[in-house]
Every structure is written in C-alpha cells, then in structure tokens.
Design a protein around this motif. Sequence first.
Motif, PDB file in Angstrom:
ATOM      1  N   MET A 115      -5.568   7.183  -7.504  1.00  0.00           N
ATOM      2  CA  MET A 115      -5.410   5.761  -7.177  1.00  0.00           C
ATOM      3  C   MET A 115      -4.602   5.596  -5.895  1.00  0.00           C
ATOM      4  SD  MET A 115      -4.726   4.176 -10.989  1.00  0.00           S
ATOM      5  CE  MET A 115      -4.598   2.448 -10.502  1.00  0.00           C
ATOM      6  N   ASP A 116      -3.539   6.399  -5.749  1.00  0.00           N
ATOM      7  CA  ASP A 116      -2.718   6.344  -4.542  1.00  0.00           C
ATOM      8  C   ASP A 116      -3.527   6.722  -3.308  1.00  0.00           C
ATOM      9  OD1 ASP A 116      -0.449   5.528  -5.826  1.00  0.00           O
ATOM     10  OD2 ASP A 116       0.497   7.490  -5.897  1.00  0.00           O
ATOM     11  N   THR A 117      -4.264   7.825  -3.407  1.00  0.00           N
ATOM     12  CA  THR A 117      -5.039   8.298  -2.258  1.00  0.00           C
ATOM     13  C   THR A 117      -6.091   7.284  -1.849  1.00  0.00           C
ATOM     14  OG1 THR A 117      -4.722  10.560  -3.077  1.00  0.00           O
ATOM     15  CG2 THR A 117      -6.379  10.249  -1.377  1.00  0.00           C
ATOM     16  N   ASP A 118      -6.609   6.556  -2.839  1.00  0.00           N
ATOM     17  CA  ASP A 118      -7.643   5.554  -2.570  1.00  0.00           C
ATOM     18  C   ASP A 118      -7.081   4.313  -1.890  1.00  0.00           C
ATOM     19  OD1 ASP A 118     -10.414   4.827  -2.811  1.00  0.00           O
ATOM     20  OD2 ASP A 118      -9.873   3.454  -4.424  1.00  0.00           O
ATOM     21  N   MET A 119      -5.760   4.154  -1.912  1.00  0.00           N
ATOM     22  CA  MET A 119      -5.144   2.948  -1.346  1.00  0.00           C
ATOM     23  C   MET A 119      -4.951   3.020   0.170  1.00  0.00           C
ATOM     24  SD  MET A 119      -2.106   2.080  -4.030  1.00  0.00           S
ATOM     25  CE  MET A 119      -2.366   2.094  -5.802  1.00  0.00           C
ATOM     26  N   LEU A 120      -4.778   4.227   0.699  1.00  0.00           N
ATOM     27  CA  LEU A 120      -4.394   4.361   2.105  1.00  0.00           C
ATOM     28  C   LEU A 120      -5.514   4.947   2.950  1.00  0.00           C
ATOM     29  CD1 LEU A 120      -0.732   5.745   1.951  1.00  0.00           C
ATOM     30  CD2 LEU A 120      -1.487   3.387   2.255  1.00  0.00           C
ATOM     31  N   ASN A 121      -5.700   4.371   4.117  1.00  0.00           N
ATOM     32  CA  ASN A 121      -6.573   4.952   5.120  1.00  0.00           C
ATOM     33  C   ASN A 121      -5.745   5.771   6.096  1.00  0.00           C
ATOM     34  OD1 ASN A 121      -8.971   3.692   4.161  1.00  0.00           O
ATOM     35  ND2 ASN A 121      -8.350   1.786   5.168  1.00  0.00           N
ATOM     36  N   ARG A 122      -6.401   6.607   6.862  1.00  0.00           N
ATOM     37  CA  ARG A 122      -5.692   7.459   7.817  1.00  0.00           C
ATOM     38  C   ARG A 122      -4.852   6.612   8.768  1.00  0.00           C
ATOM     39  NH1 ARG A 122      -9.198  11.836  10.982  1.00  0.00           N
ATOM     40  NH2 ARG A 122      -9.314  12.588   8.823  1.00  0.00           N
ATOM     41  N   GLY A 123      -3.600   7.014   8.923  1.00  0.00           N
ATOM     42  CA  GLY A 123      -2.697   6.343   9.852  1.00  0.00           C
ATOM     43  C   GLY A 123      -1.915   5.196   9.258  1.00  0.00           C
ATOM     44  N   GLU A 124      -2.244   4.779   8.030  1.00  0.00           N
ATOM     45  CA  GLU A 124      -1.529   3.654   7.425  1.00  0.00           C
ATOM     46  C   GLU A 124      -0.184   4.095   6.868  1.00  0.00           C
ATOM     47  OE1 GLU A 124      -4.892   0.475   5.985  1.00  0.00           O
ATOM     48  OE2 GLU A 124      -4.375   2.078   4.592  1.00  0.00           O
ATOM     49  N   ASP A 125       0.757   3.170   6.860  1.00  0.00           N
ATOM     50  CA  ASP A 125       2.114   3.460   6.407  1.00  0.00           C
ATOM     51  C   ASP A 125       2.172   3.528   4.886  1.00  0.00           C
ATOM     52  OD1 ASP A 125       5.057   2.553   5.634  1.00  0.00           O
ATOM     53  OD2 ASP A 125       5.098   3.314   7.698  1.00  0.00           O
ATOM     54  N   TYR A 126       3.063   4.381   4.371  1.00  0.00           N
ATOM     55  CA  TYR A 126       3.208   4.539   2.923  1.00  0.00           C
ATOM     56  C   TYR A 126       3.688   3.256   2.246  1.00  0.00           C
ATOM     57  CZ  TYR A 126       2.721   9.514   3.888  1.00  0.00           C
ATOM     58  OH  TYR A 126       2.242  10.729   4.295  1.00  0.00           O
ATOM     59  N   GLU A 127       4.268   2.350   3.024  1.00  0.00           N
ATOM     60  CA  GLU A 127       4.727   1.080   2.463  1.00  0.00           C
ATOM     61  C   GLU A 127       3.563   0.261   1.910  1.00  0.00           C
ATOM     62  OE1 GLU A 127       7.693  -0.319   1.836  1.00  0.00           O
ATOM     63  OE2 GLU A 127       8.532   1.640   2.326  1.00  0.00           O
ATOM     64  N   LYS A 128       2.338   0.591   2.318  1.00  0.00           N
ATOM     65  CA  LYS A 128       1.168  -0.146   1.842  1.00  0.00           C
ATOM     66  C   LYS A 128       0.762   0.272   0.427  1.00  0.00           C
ATOM     67  CE  LYS A 128      -1.792  -1.808   4.716  1.00  0.00           C
ATOM     68  NZ  LYS A 128      -2.936  -2.015   5.645  1.00  0.00           N
ATOM     69  N   LEU A 129       1.409   1.324  -0.092  1.00  0.00           N
ATOM     70  CA  LEU A 129       1.147   1.711  -1.478  1.00  0.00           C
ATOM     71  C   LEU A 129       1.677   0.627  -2.409  1.00  0.00           C
ATOM     72  CD1 LEU A 129       2.089   5.515  -1.486  1.00  0.00           C
ATOM     73  CD2 LEU A 129      -0.197   4.545  -1.755  1.00  0.00           C
ATOM     74  N   VAL A 130       0.817   0.117  -3.271  1.00  0.00           N
ATOM     75  CA  VAL A 130       1.211  -0.945  -4.202  1.00  0.00           C
ATOM     76  C   VAL A 130       1.523  -0.348  -5.566  1.00  0.00           C
ATOM     77  CG1 VAL A 130      -0.116  -2.702  -2.993  1.00  0.00           C
ATOM     78  CG2 VAL A 130      -1.224  -1.335  -4.775  1.00  0.00           C
TER      79      VAL A 130
END
Length: 286
Positions: A115-130
């Motif tokens: 679920m975590d890996t599916d949340m972020l695209n390359r280059g996006e900040d970890y703060e975008k993890l919900v």
Amino acid sequence: MSILKLEKGVKMLNISEKNLRIIENYNLFDDLYMNCFFQHFTEGAQFVLRMILDIPDLIVEEVDVQKVIRFHVVSKTTRMDVVATDLEGNKYDIEFQVVPEENLRKRSRYYLSNMDTDMLNRGEDYEKLVEAYVIFICEGDATGDGKPIQHFMMRDEDGIPLDDGHHIVFINANYKGDWRLKDLMNDFKAKDPNKIKYDVLKNRTKFLKEKEEGLMYLNADLQRLSYEQKMAGRQEGRQEGRQEGRQEEKMETIRRMLNKNFTTDTIAQIAEVPIEEVEKVKKEMM
C-alpha cells in the motif's frame, strides 16, 4: 432450506435452482458475494469503517474491490478485498478471512508495504504517505490472544508511538462475549437479510438476494466463476503435461552428460538442478 424469498413481481430469468441455493447461503465471508456486495457500494464500506474504527465522521470517497498490486514480474501479487479511500486520501484495506492463517501477521505487513509503495511516484516526498489501515475480519482468533479486536501500531519499548501512519487491525468475528461490534459481526455472517440489524447492510443484502437486478448480477458472476474454473482446470492439465515433459527432457540431459563423464558440478549448473538431483540420477543408472 427454502429457496430465496424473492421480491413480489420478480421473474425467474434463467437462474438455476443450484445457483439460487448458492446465493441463498451466501454471507460476507464468501469471496464472490463479498466482491459483489461492496462493488460500487461506497456507503457500505464507509459504514463498516466508521463502526470498526469508531470514527463517526469518516467519509469514504472511493471503493476498489479486489485491487491487485504487483510492482515487478517476479514479486508476489497482492490482491486486496476492499480498498477504500477517504476525503484526506487515507487508505483502508478490509479483508474477510474465513481461516485465520498462521502467517496472517506477516501477510498484513506485506499488504501494508505494498500500500505504501503504491502511494508514491518516483521523486515524491515521503510526507505524501498517508495513513494506511489493513483490517482483517476473521472467523476465528488470528493472534491467539483471546481478544475480539486488536489495533496494532508501531511503538517503542516505552510505549511511545512512532506515528508513522501504519495500522493493522485483527477482528475475531466469532468472539462469544458481548462487545461493541458483536451485532456488526453477526450481520457479516448472516445469510438471511431479515436477520441483519443494520439497515445499510440489510438493504444491500435484500437488493442482491431478492431483487431481479441483484440476483442477475450474482448469477452472472457465478456463471463466470464456473467457466473460469473449468478453463483453469484445462489449463492446469496442459501445464502439468508441459512440466512433466520438460522434467523428463532435463533428466535425459543429465543421463547423457553422465554417460559422457561430465562432472557432477558441471551437470548441475547446466541442467539447473541441485547436485543431489544429479547424484540421485547417477545412482539410478548404476
């Protein structure tokens, strides 16, 4: 047991008695029925999450049934039962589990990581993890701790939370004592819509089991499942035949190389088998 009590005026549109009996005995721990139940049923997923997590103002915006996550051709596929997304983008995976597996704890860990890996695209900040929740509703005690519900979050040895947004929830739907979700668990296990307490779940069950549109929806999925199982059986037979053929070819290669006095290590590398397998063939040839 009697055939379904159909809504007045419902016509029998080519649904076999066998399929009607299957539909009559469905509850939410039946995979196919659960898929149909929550498909396009945002209100139902929202109600279930509000009850389980005790968040009365939680708003679900989207529901995805049987979501498949696979990041690499060799990685293990994750197929999630009901994935919901709320107004803030937080993710919730609801899993209905008939048999509490011994590896359920690590399975929940794997689901969360995907679920975590599916949340972020390359280059996006970890703060975008919900916030991410994996909720296993089990017909039994998944952890063996004797509790009706357990909500796990990362904490240190002093009990201080890490606040990393990870949540794993195990629920024992068969817990015998009185507790706040007892009625909800009974509704999940109920086959008869008239024995369901909560209206949002009762009405959905009546739609699927008593109304023409719902019955045809379920029947279509039953027919599709039957066809897929038949085709899978044929494919499995062909696959087994191919595997047996390849195995025999490999054994013949090992025999020929042994006859030509290749070393055991060389044969094992070329045939891509353990050295023990080569030694076994060598003994059989003596």
